[in-house]
Design an enzyme around this catalytic site. Structure first.
Site, PDB file in Angstrom:
ATOM      1  N   TYR A 264     -35.944 -38.457 -10.042  1.00 35.67           N
ATOM      2  CA  TYR A 264     -36.931 -37.406 -10.298  1.00 35.67           C
ATOM      3  C   TYR A 264     -36.278 -36.028 -10.214  1.00 35.67           C
ATOM      4  O   TYR A 264     -36.418 -35.205 -11.113  1.00 35.67           O
ATOM      5  CB  TYR A 264     -38.091 -37.518  -9.311  1.00 35.67           C
ATOM      6  CG  TYR A 264     -39.108 -36.400  -9.484  1.00 35.67           C
ATOM      7  CD1 TYR A 264     -39.970 -36.388 -10.563  1.00 35.67           C
ATOM      8  CD2 TYR A 264     -39.185 -35.353  -8.554  1.00 35.67           C
ATOM      9  CE1 TYR A 264     -40.889 -35.365 -10.743  1.00 35.67           C
ATOM     10  CE2 TYR A 264     -40.100 -34.324  -8.720  1.00 35.67           C
ATOM     11  CZ  TYR A 264     -40.949 -34.343  -9.819  1.00 35.67           C
ATOM     12  OH  TYR A 264     -41.847 -33.311  -9.988  1.00 35.67           O
TER      13      TYR A 264
ATOM     14  N   SER B 195     -39.903 -28.245 -11.448  1.00 40.85           N
ATOM     15  CA  SER B 195     -40.245 -28.412 -10.030  1.00 40.85           C
ATOM     16  C   SER B 195     -39.169 -27.693  -9.211  1.00 40.85           C
ATOM     17  O   SER B 195     -38.031 -27.544  -9.684  1.00 40.85           O
ATOM     18  CB  SER B 195     -40.214 -29.904  -9.691  1.00 40.85           C
ATOM     19  OG  SER B 195     -40.146 -30.102  -8.296  1.00 40.85           O
TER      20      SER B 195
HETATM   21  N1  LIG Z   1     -47.857 -32.070  -7.732  1.00 43.09           N
HETATM   22  C1  LIG Z   1     -46.700 -31.585  -7.329  1.00 43.09           C
HETATM   23  O1  LIG Z   1     -46.448 -31.415  -6.120  1.00 43.09           O
HETATM   24  C2  LIG Z   1     -45.684 -31.132  -8.345  1.00 43.09           C
HETATM   25  C3  LIG Z   1     -44.652 -30.295  -7.915  1.00 43.09           C
HETATM   26  C4  LIG Z   1     -43.691 -29.887  -8.824  1.00 43.09           C
HETATM   27  C5  LIG Z   1     -43.767 -30.295 -10.142  1.00 43.09           C
HETATM   28  N2  LIG Z   1     -44.781 -31.118 -10.554  1.00 43.09           N
HETATM   29  C6  LIG Z   1     -44.794 -31.546 -11.963  1.00 43.09           C
HETATM   30  O2  LIG Z   1     -46.024 -31.181 -12.533  1.00 43.09           O
HETATM   31  C7  LIG Z   1     -46.273 -32.013 -13.670  1.00 43.09           C
HETATM   32  C8  LIG Z   1     -47.715 -32.504 -13.620  1.00 43.09           C
HETATM   33  O3  LIG Z   1     -47.870 -33.367 -12.514  1.00 43.09           O
HETATM   34  P1  LIG Z   1     -49.149 -33.310 -11.561  1.00 43.09           P
HETATM   35  O4  LIG Z   1     -48.713 -32.818 -10.258  1.00 43.09           O
HETATM   36  O5  LIG Z   1     -50.287 -32.649 -12.243  1.00 43.09           O
HETATM   37  O6  LIG Z   1     -49.400 -34.884 -11.369  1.00 43.09           O
HETATM   38  P2  LIG Z   1     -50.592 -35.826 -11.837  1.00 43.09           P
HETATM   39  O7  LIG Z   1     -51.881 -35.325 -11.327  1.00 43.09           O
HETATM   40  O8  LIG Z   1     -50.143 -37.202 -11.461  1.00 43.09           O
HETATM   41  O9  LIG Z   1     -50.597 -35.673 -13.420  1.00 43.09           O
HETATM   42  C9  LIG Z   1     -49.619 -36.264 -14.235  1.00 43.09           C
HETATM   43  C10 LIG Z   1     -50.088 -36.230 -15.668  1.00 43.09           C
HETATM   44  O10 LIG Z   1     -49.082 -36.860 -16.488  1.00 43.09           O
HETATM   45  C11 LIG Z   1     -49.709 -37.866 -17.277  1.00 43.09           C
HETATM   46  N3  LIG Z   1     -48.802 -38.975 -17.531  1.00 43.09           N
HETATM   47  C12 LIG Z   1     -48.188 -39.761 -16.612  1.00 43.09           C
HETATM   48  N4  LIG Z   1     -47.500 -40.731 -17.237  1.00 43.09           N
HETATM   49  C13 LIG Z   1     -47.677 -40.552 -18.567  1.00 43.09           C
HETATM   50  C14 LIG Z   1     -47.241 -41.247 -19.718  1.00 43.09           C
HETATM   51  N5  LIG Z   1     -46.471 -42.339 -19.620  1.00 43.09           N
HETATM   52  N6  LIG Z   1     -47.626 -40.812 -20.937  1.00 43.09           N
HETATM   53  C15 LIG Z   1     -48.427 -39.709 -21.038  1.00 43.09           C
HETATM   54  N7  LIG Z   1     -48.871 -39.010 -19.991  1.00 43.09           N
HETATM   55  C16 LIG Z   1     -48.513 -39.441 -18.763  1.00 43.09           C
HETATM   56  C17 LIG Z   1     -50.907 -38.314 -16.462  1.00 43.09           C
HETATM   57  O11 LIG Z   1     -51.930 -38.815 -17.313  1.00 43.09           O
HETATM   58  P3  LIG Z   1     -52.254 -40.364 -17.592  1.00 43.09           P
HETATM   59  O12 LIG Z   1     -52.053 -41.098 -16.307  1.00 43.09           O
HETATM   60  O13 LIG Z   1     -53.658 -40.305 -18.072  1.00 43.09           O
HETATM   61  O14 LIG Z   1     -51.299 -40.770 -18.665  1.00 43.09           O
HETATM   62  C18 LIG Z   1     -51.382 -37.002 -15.862  1.00 43.09           C
HETATM   63  O15 LIG Z   1     -52.209 -36.318 -16.772  1.00 43.09           O
HETATM   64  C19 LIG Z   1     -45.231 -33.129 -13.606  1.00 43.09           C
HETATM   65  O16 LIG Z   1     -44.198 -32.874 -14.541  1.00 43.09           O
HETATM   66  C20 LIG Z   1     -44.691 -33.033 -12.187  1.00 43.09           C
HETATM   67  O17 LIG Z   1     -43.364 -33.495 -12.089  1.00 43.09           O
HETATM   68  C21 LIG Z   1     -45.729 -31.536  -9.680  1.00 43.09           C
END
Ligand SMILES: NC(=O)c1ccc[n+]([C@@H]2O[C@H](COP(=O)([O-])OP(=O)(O)OC[C@H]3O[C@@H](n4cnc5c(N)ncnc54)[C@H](OP(=O)(O)O)[C@@H]3O)[C@@H](O)[C@H]2O)c1
Length: 262
Positions: free
Chosen positions: A151, A138
């Site tokens: 985080y 991120s």
């Molecule tokens: N969205 C943003 O603005 C942003 C910005 C920078 C970086 N990121 C990074 O991008 C990555 C993906 O996040 P996203 O934005 O796509 O968010 P998201 O839509 O909330 O997706 C998160 C994913 O992680 C899984 N997950 C959460 N807890 C888990 C656990 N205990 N065991 C296994 N899987 C788990 C969730 O699936 P389940 O709930 O089904 O387990 C979901 O598939 C993350 O590393 C986040 O830090 C996001």
């Protein structure tokens, strides 16, 4: 056909990676906790692209989660060509007032599961002289974020760890890429509880789509990059601020932007 294992594939950026890689004729192993979402996505991708898709329902926070995933893949005789460590979450709020359990779970998922999976998969890739590991970081990995302290620290870990691995693997045939998105349109903000933020309107500006993050990541891979910052020019400014501003000033300026509602 190559096979990609994607953690956090049930939604957001992980599901977008799954759809794009399926389109590019890559077999998939989808890992997350939401069984129904994973099976629905797997079925859709199998039908649309005639690829093999395995689902592993696994909470990556539990001890030995990475070993369970790796065992399950090995039992099915699957070779992982591309590992995408994408699962992650944040928890917004003043550190002392947030849930201790949740803060520790962030470390468990964003750091420990990522390190453990990488450690189990990398040696085989090195032996084969090929493979790709993509770690989803991120822009918050570039600077401390008040009210998202654990985080942003977890993402700083991912950034440093991945860049060091990239350097270690320059001559092994294994590519390492760390992907640093800015605000992206997923469930991330809801999961992290951003509605408590006094300045929460600002989070919707210049928000990127998960599909765009994926395209930029795959383009960076083709260029053999080590690190890619995705999204708008603002993200590129943010990641460079820490180079020019004194550290104390930087966190002081950022703090009011992230302060919770009174
Ligand atoms: N969205 C943003 O603005 C942003 C910005 C920078 C970086 N990121 C990074 O991008 C990555 C993906 O996040 P996203 O934005 O796509 O968010 P998201 O839509 O909330 O997706 C998160 C994913 O992680 C899984 N997950 C959460 N807890 C888990 C656990 N205990 N065991 C296994 N899987 C788990 C969730 O699936 P389940 O709930 O089904 O387990 C979901 O598939 C993350 O590393 C986040 O830090 C996001």
């Amino acid at each position: 056909m190559p096979t990609a294992l994607i953690t956090g594939a049930s939604g957001g950026i992980g599901a977008a990676f799954a759809r794009e890689l399926a389109k590019r004729q890559t077999d998939l192993v989808l890992v997350a906790r939401s069984q129904d979402k994973l099976h629905k996505l797997a079925q859709q991708l199998q039908e649309d692209y005639q690829i093999e898709v395995e689902v592993i329902v696994q909470d990556l926070i539990v001890p030995d989660a990475a070993t369970n995933v790796f065992k399950s893949v090995t039992q099915k005789n699957i070779t992982i060509d591309l590992l995408i460590n994408n699962a992650g979450f944040g928890d917004y709020g003043s550190f002392s007032q947030t849930s201790r359990t949740k803060q520790l779970e962030i470390i468990q998922l964003n750091i420990l599961a990522l390190v453990d999976l990488t450690h189990q998969v990398l040696p085989q890739m090195q032996q084969r002289g090929s493979g790709i590991i993509m770690n989803i970081c991120s822009i918050s990995g570039f600077q401390p974020l008040p009210y998202l302290s654990i985080y942003s620290a977890s993402k700083a870990f991912v950034l440093h760890f991945s860049e060091a691995l990239w350097a270690e693997n320059q001559h092994t045939g294994v590519k390492i890429l760390v992907v640093c998105p800015g605000p992206t349109q997923t469930d991330f903000f809801e999961v992290a509880g951003f509605n408590k933020m006094s300045n929460s309107g600002s989070q919707n500006q210049d928000i990127e789509s998960p599909e765009s993050v994926v395209q930029e990541a795959l383009n960076a891979l083709e260029r053999d990059d080590c690190t890619v910052v995705t999204g708008s020019w603002k993200n590129h400014i943010i990641v460079n601020l820490a180079r020019f501003l004194p550290r104390k000033l930087l966190v002081k300026v950022v703090e009011p932007q992230f302060r919770p509602k009174a």
